[in-house]
Design a protein around this motif. Structure first.
Motif, PDB file in Angstrom:
ATOM      1  N   TRP A  24       0.821  -1.205   0.000  1.00 10.42           N
ATOM      2  CA  TRP A  24       0.000   0.000   0.000  1.00 10.42           C
ATOM      3  C   TRP A  24       0.858   1.260   0.000  1.00 10.42           C
ATOM      4  O   TRP A  24       0.490   2.269  -0.621  1.00 10.42           O
ATOM      5  N   GLU A  25       1.972   1.230   0.662  1.00  7.99           N
ATOM      6  CA  GLU A  25       2.840   2.408   0.722  1.00  7.99           C
ATOM      7  C   GLU A  25       3.408   2.728  -0.668  1.00  7.99           C
ATOM      8  O   GLU A  25       3.454   3.895  -1.080  1.00  7.99           O
ATOM      9  N   GLU A  26       3.820   1.682  -1.371  1.00  3.65           N
ATOM     10  CA  GLU A  26       4.361   1.881  -2.720  1.00  3.65           C
ATOM     11  C   GLU A  26       3.272   2.389  -3.667  1.00  3.65           C
ATOM     12  O   GLU A  26       3.508   3.284  -4.495  1.00  3.65           O
ATOM     13  N   ARG A  27       2.064   1.839  -3.528  1.00  2.00           N
ATOM     14  CA  ARG A  27       0.948   2.297  -4.361  1.00  2.00           C
ATOM     15  C   ARG A  27       0.635   3.772  -4.094  1.00  2.00           C
ATOM     16  O   ARG A  27       0.369   4.540  -5.018  1.00  2.00           O
ATOM     17  N   LYS A  28       0.678   4.120  -2.814  1.00  2.00           N
ATOM     18  CA  LYS A  28       0.370   5.504  -2.434  1.00  2.00           C
ATOM     19  C   LYS A  28       1.382   6.476  -3.045  1.00  2.00           C
ATOM     20  O   LYS A  28       1.009   7.516  -3.611  1.00  2.00           O
ATOM     21  N   ARG A  29       2.669   6.138  -2.953  1.00  2.00           N
ATOM     22  CA  ARG A  29       3.711   7.008  -3.494  1.00  2.00           C
ATOM     23  C   ARG A  29       3.567   7.166  -5.008  1.00  2.00           C
ATOM     24  O   ARG A  29       3.641   8.275  -5.545  1.00  2.00           O
ATOM     25  N   ALA A  30       3.341   6.044  -5.694  1.00  2.00           N
ATOM     26  CA  ALA A  30       3.222   6.082  -7.160  1.00  2.00           C
ATOM     27  C   ALA A  30       1.991   6.882  -7.590  1.00  2.00           C
ATOM     28  O   ALA A  30       2.031   7.649  -8.558  1.00  2.00           O
ATOM     29  N   THR A  31       0.887   6.695  -6.848  1.00  2.00           N
ATOM     30  CA  THR A  31      -0.355   7.393  -7.191  1.00  2.00           C
ATOM     31  C   THR A  31      -0.216   8.897  -6.999  1.00  2.00           C
ATOM     32  O   THR A  31      -0.661   9.686  -7.842  1.00  2.00           O
ATOM     33  N   LEU A  32       0.393   9.309  -5.894  1.00  3.10           N
ATOM     34  CA  LEU A  32       0.568  10.744  -5.642  1.00  3.10           C
ATOM     35  C   LEU A  32       1.445  11.396  -6.710  1.00  3.10           C
ATOM     36  O   LEU A  32       1.214  12.546  -7.108  1.00  3.10           O
ATOM     37  N   LYS A  33       2.429  10.646  -7.198  1.00  3.81           N
ATOM     38  CA  LYS A  33       3.324  11.186  -8.217  1.00  3.81           C
ATOM     39  C   LYS A  33       2.602  11.375  -9.551  1.00  3.81           C
ATOM     40  O   LYS A  33       2.880  12.311 -10.301  1.00  3.81           O
ATOM     41  N   ALA A  34       1.651  10.463  -9.844  1.00  4.50           N
ATOM     42  CA  ALA A  34       0.918  10.530 -11.111  1.00  4.50           C
ATOM     43  C   ALA A  34      -0.361  11.344 -11.015  1.00  4.50           C
ATOM     44  O   ALA A  34      -1.006  11.623 -12.037  1.00  4.50           O
ATOM     45  N   LEU A  35      -0.731  11.728  -9.784  1.00  2.00           N
ATOM     46  CA  LEU A  35      -2.016  12.408  -9.574  1.00  2.00           C
ATOM     47  C   LEU A  35      -2.188  13.684 -10.407  1.00  2.00           C
ATOM     48  O   LEU A  35      -3.276  13.921 -10.949  1.00  2.00           O
ATOM     49  N   PRO A  36      -1.163  14.529 -10.568  1.00  2.54           N
ATOM     50  CA  PRO A  36      -1.360  15.738 -11.376  1.00  2.54           C
ATOM     51  C   PRO A  36      -1.804  15.449 -12.807  1.00  2.54           C
ATOM     52  O   PRO A  36      -2.663  16.153 -13.344  1.00  2.54           O
ATOM     53  N   ALA A  37      -1.236  14.403 -13.427  1.00  3.39           N
ATOM     54  CA  ALA A  37      -1.616  14.053 -14.803  1.00  3.39           C
ATOM     55  C   ALA A  37      -3.068  13.590 -14.859  1.00  3.39           C
ATOM     56  O   ALA A  37      -3.813  13.940 -15.783  1.00  3.39           O
ATOM     57  N   VAL A  38      -3.476  12.803 -13.866  1.00  3.53           N
ATOM     58  CA  VAL A  38      -4.861  12.323 -13.822  1.00  3.53           C
ATOM     59  C   VAL A  38      -5.824  13.488 -13.605  1.00  3.53           C
ATOM     60  O   VAL A  38      -6.872  13.579 -14.261  1.00  3.53           O
ATOM     61  N   LEU A  39      -5.459  14.393 -12.702  1.00  3.30           N
ATOM     62  CA  LEU A  39      -6.312  15.564 -12.450  1.00  3.30           C
ATOM     63  C   LEU A  39      -6.415  16.461 -13.681  1.00  3.30           C
ATOM     64  O   LEU A  39      -7.454  17.073 -13.936  1.00  3.30           O
ATOM     65  N   LEU A  40      -5.328  16.525 -14.463  1.00  8.68           N
ATOM     66  CA  LEU A  40      -5.357  17.299 -15.701  1.00  8.68           C
ATOM     67  C   LEU A  40      -6.375  16.706 -16.677  1.00  8.68           C
ATOM     68  O   LEU A  40      -7.155  17.434 -17.308  1.00  8.68           O
ATOM     69  N   ALA A  41      -6.381  15.370 -16.774  1.00  9.09           N
ATOM     70  CA  ALA A  41      -7.357  14.700 -17.649  1.00  9.09           C
ATOM     71  C   ALA A  41      -8.776  14.971 -17.172  1.00  9.09           C
ATOM     72  O   ALA A  41      -9.677  15.256 -17.978  1.00  9.09           O
ATOM     73  N   VAL A  42      -8.976  14.884 -15.858  1.00 14.99           N
ATOM     74  CA  VAL A  42     -10.310  15.136 -15.291  1.00 14.99           C
ATOM     75  C   VAL A  42     -10.735  16.582 -15.554  1.00 14.99           C
ATOM     76  O   VAL A  42     -11.893  16.848 -15.913  1.00 14.99           O
ATOM     77  N   LEU A  43      -9.807  17.522 -15.400  1.00 15.15           N
ATOM     78  CA  LEU A  43     -10.106  18.936 -15.640  1.00 15.15           C
ATOM     79  C   LEU A  43     -10.579  19.157 -17.073  1.00 15.15           C
ATOM     80  O   LEU A  43     -11.612  19.814 -17.315  1.00 15.15           O
ATOM     81  N   ILE A  44      -9.852  18.600 -18.030  1.00 10.29           N
ATOM     82  CA  ILE A  44     -10.188  18.808 -19.446  1.00 10.29           C
ATOM     83  C   ILE A  44     -11.532  18.178 -19.782  1.00 10.29           C
ATOM     84  O   ILE A  44     -12.417  18.824 -20.359  1.00 10.29           O
ATOM     85  N   ILE A  45     -11.695  16.907 -19.400  1.00  7.62           N
ATOM     86  CA  ILE A  45     -12.911  16.183 -19.768  1.00  7.62           C
ATOM     87  C   ILE A  45     -14.139  16.767 -19.081  1.00  7.62           C
ATOM     88  O   ILE A  45     -15.161  17.034 -19.714  1.00  7.62           O
ATOM     89  N   SER A  46     -14.040  17.005 -17.767  1.00  5.12           N
ATOM     90  CA  SER A  46     -15.204  17.530 -17.040  1.00  5.12           C
ATOM     91  C   SER A  46     -15.554  18.937 -17.505  1.00  5.12           C
ATOM     92  O   SER A  46     -16.726  19.302 -17.597  1.00  5.12           O
ATOM     93  N   GLY A  47     -14.537  19.735 -17.817  1.00 12.10           N
ATOM     94  CA  GLY A  47     -14.795  21.093 -18.293  1.00 12.10           C
ATOM     95  C   GLY A  47     -15.524  21.117 -19.620  1.00 12.10           C
ATOM     96  O   GLY A  47     -16.452  21.914 -19.816  1.00 12.10           O
TER      97      GLY A  47
END
Length: 422
Positions: free
Chosen positions: A205-228
């Motif tokens: 879980w710790e490794e998953r958490k670190r990897a997810t936080l690092k990739a989170l900005p890219a995912v949020l960017l996709a969500v921003l574009i699509i939802s907008g």
């Protein structure tokens, strides 16, 4: 007779390696002059085309995806997805497909998706013992999700040509895009299961958490574009501008974008944009000429008189687009064939939004068929292998794309349900 001579001249120009933009524009100008029409129609047609507001989204989406590519965002995205699904049967293959899907929702470009994820996924999968042909085929086909899962540059061009709603086209691409992504995942898991591919160890879980936080900005960017886009907060062009600005801020804040990388991203975008604009300009001149010669109307009439069933028409469209895909790249196909095929499609009762999605799937197939399949060359370059190896590996995925097209034909709501509901 005019139709045959026009096609023969076009293929002759392409066979002697005249660039597509100049082949289209030059042939169109020659047809205007030979037909007794004013050659001034050519610049008028070009100027009336290139001032379209929607076209501004193309360089902005390309710039956004090139910045993310140069900043190495694909690495973080692939690492995060692998941390969650890597222990599944064929886990790395599944992670590759899901990463392609997420990056497709950011970039809108098939080539950018294949290059970004392929650079990370191909060495990783080959090192873990995956069959090389399978890896190359998976990556080339996974990249095609970039023009089906919205935002999609070919859909923008189709909407521009037909004056249909680009947002409706984006919405219509969601269902088929998810269906194709799931088919790729299921096939990859079955292939790994019966191919004896060993599973990856489950991550903590710790490794998953670190990897997810690092990739989170890219995912949020996709969500921003699509939802907008889907909420109506901004148009596709505004979404592209906001996405570019957000990508610049994210990569700068993460300190992963150097001045050298930014300059390379800008120059890559400039080169691709100029190529696209030249193709659009050439196609517009060619389209003006064939319209004056009534070639689209004649072809539409021939199809309508010779084919009176929807199924027969779709077979003809599929065969024509696949043949065109042997010599034309994606945007040229959309620009040339849409004015020719759409009138006949409308006469037979097809929805223009549905037909646009079907055309995009066929264009996807062209992206992974030699000799002009751009994604094949991208993966060949990334993997430093022979083109034949990539082409053979892509065949099972090509069949899955045909299956998706068949499902779409039988079940129109796969594309139309979401835009009609929203």
């Amino acid at each position: 007779m005019t139709i045959i001579l026009t096609l023969a001249a076009m293929f002759a120009l392409l066979l002697i390696r005249v660039p597509v933009a100049f082949a289209l524009g030059g042939l169109g100008l020659a047809m205007l002059i030979l037909g007794g029409f004013s050659p001034l129609m050519a610049p008028q047609a070009i100027l009336s085309t290139l001032d379209g507001f929607i076209l501004l989204s193309v360089p902005l989406f390309l710039l956004m995806s090139n910045i993310l590519l140069r900043a190495g965002v694909g690495n973080d995205l692939f690492a995060a997805v692998s941390a969650w699904v890597g222990h599944w049967p064929g886990g790395l293959a599944v992670a590759t497909i899901l990463s392609c899907g997420v990056f497709a929702a950011i970039s809108g470009s098939s080539v950018a998706t294949a290059a970004t994820i392929g650079t990370v996924a191909i060495p990783e999968m080959v090192q873990r013992g995956y069959n090389k042909r399978f890896v190359y085929g998976l990556m080339a086909a996974g990249g095609t999700l970039g023009i089906l899962i919205p935002p999609s540059i070919p859909m923008i061009i189709y909407g521009f040509v037909t004056e249909e709603s680009v947002i409706a086209l984006f919405l219509a691409g969601i269902g088929p895009g998810i269906a194709l992504l799931l088919l790729f995942i299921v096939y990859s898991m079955i292939y790994a299961r019966f191919g004896g591919q060993e599973r990856e160890p489950k991550r903590g879980w710790e490794e998953r958490k670190r990897a997810t936080l690092k990739a989170l900005p890219a995912v949020l960017l996709a969500v921003l574009i699509i939802s907008g886009i889907y909420s109506g907060a901004f148009t596709p062009t505004e979404a592209a501008a906001i996405g570019f600005a957000a990508a610049l801020l994210i990569t700068a804040a993460m300190r992963v974008l150097t001045w050298k990388a930014l300059k390379l991203a800008i120059f890559d975008t400039m080169a691709t944009t100029v190529a696209i604009i030249l193709i659009i300009a050439g196609a517009k001149v060619f389209g003006k000429a064939i319209t004056l010669y009534r070639i689209p109307q004649d072809i539409s009439m021939m199809i309508s008189q010779g084919i009176d069933t929807e199924f027969g028409f779709i077979i003809v469209v599929t065969v024509v687009l696949l043949i065109m895909g042997l010599v034309f790249e994606a945007l040229s196909m959309v620009l040339i064939m849409t004015p020719v095929l759409l009138p006949a499609a409308l006469a037979l009762g097809f929805d223009p939004i549905w037909f646009g999605v079907y055309m995009v799937i066929m264009v996807e197939c062209a992206l992974i068929t030699p000799p002009v399949g751009l994604n094949l060359y991208v993966i060949q370059s990334v993997a430093k292998t022979r083109l034949g190896e990539v082409a053979r590996g892509v065949l099972p995925f090509l069949l899955l794309m045909f299956l998706t097209a068949a499902i779409l034909y039988v079940w129109h709501d796969l594309a139309l349900y979401i835009p009609f509901k929203m």
